[in-house]
Design an enzyme around this catalytic site. Structure first.
Site, short mmCIF file in Angstrom:
data_model
loop_
_atom_site.label_atom_id
_atom_site.label_comp_id
_atom_site.label_asym_id
_atom_site.label_seq_id
_atom_site.Cartn_x
_atom_site.Cartn_y
_atom_site.Cartn_z
N ARG A 40 6.27 -19.67 3.87
CA ARG A 40 7.55 -19.63 3.17
C ARG A 40 8.42 -20.83 3.52
NH1 ARG A 40 8.56 -13.10 3.87
NH2 ARG A 40 7.36 -12.47 2.04
N LEU A 77 -1.06 -12.17 7.45
CA LEU A 77 0.36 -11.91 7.49
C LEU A 77 0.68 -10.69 8.35
CD1 LEU A 77 1.00 -12.54 3.71
CD2 LEU A 77 2.09 -13.82 5.57
N LYS A 100 -6.87 -6.91 10.03
CA LYS A 100 -6.64 -5.52 10.41
C LYS A 100 -5.25 -5.38 11.03
CE LYS A 100 -6.40 -6.70 14.53
NZ LYS A 100 -5.13 -6.46 15.22
#
Length: 334
Positions: A40, A77, A100
């Site tokens: 971002r 993420l 995971k």
């Protein structure tokens, strides 16, 4: 037009696990190459791209998903973004390998499963990389040969120390806590080894009074048919891990069940008839092995090694363990 010989990866975020472990492993794979990375923050993405020699950097995840030169997405993420960004990747026509735990709940994981089923031409898998280390091939050879006899108990533990309030693993609203972060490994391993689902769990969970996250959890999983799994995990303990598989004829002890070092061989010990045999398995980067197995599934249009239904099942056990920890009672699974 010839078929592609390598899977072109795009990486969502500049997360440490990606920069330090997974991206270098992808770059060593036979069947993959990393072509893009997104953050971002464009400056952060460009810095990561420069340091890792990645061709394109994007200042938003959406830009990477729109890149036609990206075939597959690796999603490391924070836990709360696993499902929404993986669904966005599928809708953009990308194959997805997602870290995971796959979701914040079993219900959320089922949404991702449904999204994958709506795109049968795309591959979708949870990134439990430990399963691709060759030591597990040796484990299953011993089990299949009957060396351990009938399996009775699987034991696993995993721990580290982290009390940083800014770390996402200590933020409950982002899916932090011991069971979600590392307890998922011994739960997955027990299901992997025994080849079936547990029917119930009794757990004890201790929460950090500052963060509200579970900092230690221990559980007994009932696999019916005479088999149990005893598991524990902790985020404010000395770092370590281990696993034991016990049967009616022998016991196998595994030194590095979950994060075997990529540059070193690993050891297991087989206790049989009063004697101990050391078993050494050569070095392997489990992330590279995972990447190549996933790429094989994509390039050859074959099923992925671990279907997403397995990830949903793992989430059901995690949820049941958390409920049991709150109530102090056994919770049925299923």
């Amino acid at each position: 037009m010839s078929e592609p010989t390598k899977l072109r990866w795009g990486v969502l975020s500049t997360a440490k696990i990606g920069r330090k472990q997974v991206i270098p492993a992808l770059q060593k794979s036979r069947l993959g190459e990393v072509t893009a990375i997104a953050s971002r923050d464009l400056a952060r993405a460009q810095q990561a791209a420069d340091g890792l020699v990645i061709g394109r950097a994007y200042g938003s995840y959406e830009e990477l998903l729109a890149d036609p030169a990206v075939d597959a997405v690796y999603n490391p993420l924070p836990n709360h973004l696993h499902v929404p960004m993986s669904i966005a990747a599928l809708e953009a026509g990308k194959h997805v390998l997602c870290e995971k735990p796959i979701a914040l709940s079993a219900a959320e994981a089922e949404k991702l499963l449904a999204a994958g089923e709506a795109h049968p031409e795309l591959k979708l898998m949870e990134a439990f990389m430990y399963r691709f280390h060759p030591q597990w091939e040796r484990v299953f050879e011993l089990i299949a040969a009957g060396t351990l006899g009938e399996l009775r108990e699987v034991r696993g533990w995993f721990s580290y120390f982290n009390d940083d309030p800014q770390n996402i693993r200590n933020q409950s609203d982002l899916g932090g806590g011991a069971l979600m972060d590392i307890g998922c490994y011994p739960i997955s391993m027990a299901r992997f080894v025994l080849g079936r689902e547990p029917v119930g769990v009794l757990a004890r969970v201790e929460r950090d009074p500052r963060f509200g996250t579970d900092r230690h959890a221990a559980a007994v999983l009932d696999f019916n048919g005479g088999a149990v799994a005893t598991l524990s995990c902790g985020t404010q303990m000395a770092p370590g891990q281990g696993a034991t598989i016990a049967g009616t004829a022998g016991v196998l002890r595994i030194e590095w069940p979950f994060t075997p070092p990529p540059e070193d061989s690993v050891r297991m010990w087989l206790d049989l008839d009063g004697a101990t045999e050391e078993i050494v398995v050569g070095a392997c980067d489990k992330y590279t092995a995972q990447a190549d197995r996933f790429a094989e599934a994509v390039l050859n249009d074959q099923p992925v090694p671990t279907p997403l239904a397995d990830a949903v099942a793992n989430m059901r056990v995690i949820e049941a363990a958390l409920r049991s920890g709150e109530s102090g009672r056994r919770v049925a699974i299923g």
